[in-house]
Scaffold this active site. Sequence first.
Site, PDB file in Angstrom:
ATOM      1  N   ASP A 435      -2.203  -5.309  -2.711  1.00 41.16           N
ATOM      2  CA  ASP A 435      -1.340  -4.449  -1.908  1.00 41.16           C
ATOM      3  C   ASP A 435      -1.584  -3.029  -2.473  1.00 41.16           C
ATOM      4  O   ASP A 435      -1.754  -2.970  -3.510  1.00 41.16           O
ATOM      5  CB  ASP A 435       0.276  -4.705  -2.025  1.00 41.16           C
ATOM      6  CG  ASP A 435       0.780  -3.812  -1.170  1.00 41.16           C
ATOM      7  OD1 ASP A 435       1.011  -4.378  -0.100  1.00 41.16           O
ATOM      8  OD2 ASP A 435       1.159  -2.842  -1.538  1.00 41.16           O
ATOM      9  N   ILE A 436      -1.941  -2.231  -1.370  1.00 38.97           N
ATOM     10  CA  ILE A 436      -2.261  -0.844  -1.700  1.00 38.97           C
ATOM     11  C   ILE A 436      -1.126  -0.118  -1.934  1.00 38.97           C
ATOM     12  O   ILE A 436       0.009  -0.021  -1.327  1.00 38.97           O
ATOM     13  CB  ILE A 436      -2.788  -0.065  -0.456  1.00 38.97           C
ATOM     14  CG1 ILE A 436      -4.364  -0.831   0.142  1.00 38.97           C
ATOM     15  CG2 ILE A 436      -3.270   1.349  -0.754  1.00 38.97           C
ATOM     16  CD1 ILE A 436      -4.823  -0.400   1.316  1.00 38.97           C
ATOM     17  N   GLU A 478      -1.106  -3.291   4.836  1.00 36.17           N
ATOM     18  CA  GLU A 478      -1.920  -2.881   3.565  1.00 36.17           C
ATOM     19  C   GLU A 478      -2.124  -4.057   2.656  1.00 36.17           C
ATOM     20  O   GLU A 478      -2.361  -3.757   1.475  1.00 36.17           O
ATOM     21  CB  GLU A 478      -1.396  -1.726   2.719  1.00 36.17           C
ATOM     22  CG  GLU A 478      -0.186  -1.873   2.146  1.00 36.17           C
ATOM     23  CD  GLU A 478       1.241  -1.689   2.932  1.00 36.17           C
ATOM     24  OE1 GLU A 478       2.301  -1.506   2.261  1.00 36.17           O
ATOM     25  OE2 GLU A 478       1.135  -1.787   4.062  1.00 36.17           O
TER      26      GLU A 478
END
Length: 566
Positions: A435-436, A478
């Site tokens: 996950d960003i 994301e």
Amino acid sequence: MASSRLLLLSLFLCIFNTSALALPVIDVNKESVQLTNYTIEYLTDDSKSLSYDAIRKQNFKKTNNTTTLGTQATVTWYRITLHNSKNQTKSLFLHLPKAYHIRSVEIFEEHDQKLIKQSLVDLNKASNHPLMYQGTIVYPFTVPSTTTLYIRSHVYSHQWFSSQIYDDEQSRRALVGGHLDIALLVGMMVALVFYNGLLYFATSKKENILYSLYLISGLLWIALSYGLLSKAFNIYGDNLFILNLSVFSMPIFLLLFMMAIFETKKLYIKEHRALQIILALLTISFIYGLFDITGALKHSTSLAALMMVTTFSVSISFLIKKNPLATFFLMGHTLFILFNGLAVMYYKGFVIPNYVNSHGVGIGIVLEALTLAFIISYRIKILEGIRSKQAELTKQASTDPLTQLYNRRYFFTESNYMIKKAQANDESLSIIILDIDHFKAVNDQYGHKAGDLVLVDVASIFHQLSRDQDLIARFGGEEFVVILPDTNTTEAQVYAEHIRQSIEKHSVNLGDELTLNITVSLGVAELSITTNEAIESAVDRADKALYEAKTLGRNRVCMASEPNHH
């Protein structure tokens, strides 16, 4: 005065009758004799029992040395008269180049109306006959002053007759140079069979098999009808004649090919039924020919004409209905019908024999075979285009359009297969969820275009660092996930850390000399193969590990706990 007129009238009638009854006599006084176009006489023996003595008293009709009399002249006598005005006896050779398809030939040689010798060639016993040479009967004879040859030709079905007269040198040349054109046609057919065989191995399509059988039948018929089999293998008579069944098998496979290539059963019901009717007639004739090939062949030309009319009409219907293959098929089939129509008239004895109509079937078969080969190739091209579009649609349905990674649906479909493979090979399987960090802030501060650039760069790093067997997907937003075959927890943790560091060091170019550095958080879980853990369970554990990484301050890798066993 009256008596003078009567005398003149009698003289005129005498001259007229003598001219009318004059026999066609061939002059052989030339030093080199090469006679390939001359007048002879014929008489059809309907009783099939007339003797040589009886036939000499009959009235013959004039014809050419190459002639066709159809199927109603099973036994026919031919008479050739030659004259030599020189004192020296002429030694010549009579060639019967179409003898390979005859049941028997008997030749009677007269010198000045006296029988000198006679020869019988039974084609069932002709393999070692001294007069038979590679499908041609070569009969030596002499012409002291006047020689008459009586030739009794007993055929199986069609009375095709051809004769040439040569001296020794010209005879040798004629025998050496024969059948080269037929060998060329056969060579082209063999090349097409080989080409189509390669296509079948590449496509495994039913129409390729049917086309191959059509080619083989056509190849057999050409080689048989024009004497190439006799010349090559020195076989004649009943055993060879049965191979004429190929005249039925060839259109049978052509009709089946049409049904397959045009998918008539599904797309063209009326046309399919019309083709089925002709197919049934041909099949019945083929079966009948197994028991009485002579009887079957007597109706073959009429059946061939009916087949050509039907297939041509069906082809027109395909063209009207805008089938993409119809134009090409109609072009090839029109050539086939044109040349075969000439051949049918030749076999029936309706036209004067020449090279084109006597070779019509062979020419028509080869021209249509070439067209059908093109149709098969063209259809493959069409099908490849359809497959390409289908593949593109499938890819679009399973791929994230922005990052070009697989989407969530494809991931779960494919991962089940990868789990079964790992179980079968007793290999480990690990999952990483990424996950960003602070991605919403990137969108809020720099806009969604910048956010898209970040997603694309992260996907690109995944591609660069992944193996061919790894499955990478964008889960949405994301969040990304990767499944790693033959990878345990420790190896997956090293891989995840490598990804984290690579992304941390990477700068995203936002344009206008503006760059952005980002970080990611990752959760790692090894799927429990021994307990048959479901992919959803492993993803859930990796997701909890990801949440732990977020909680601990982001930009880190966390390992999932062991699965709960109930």
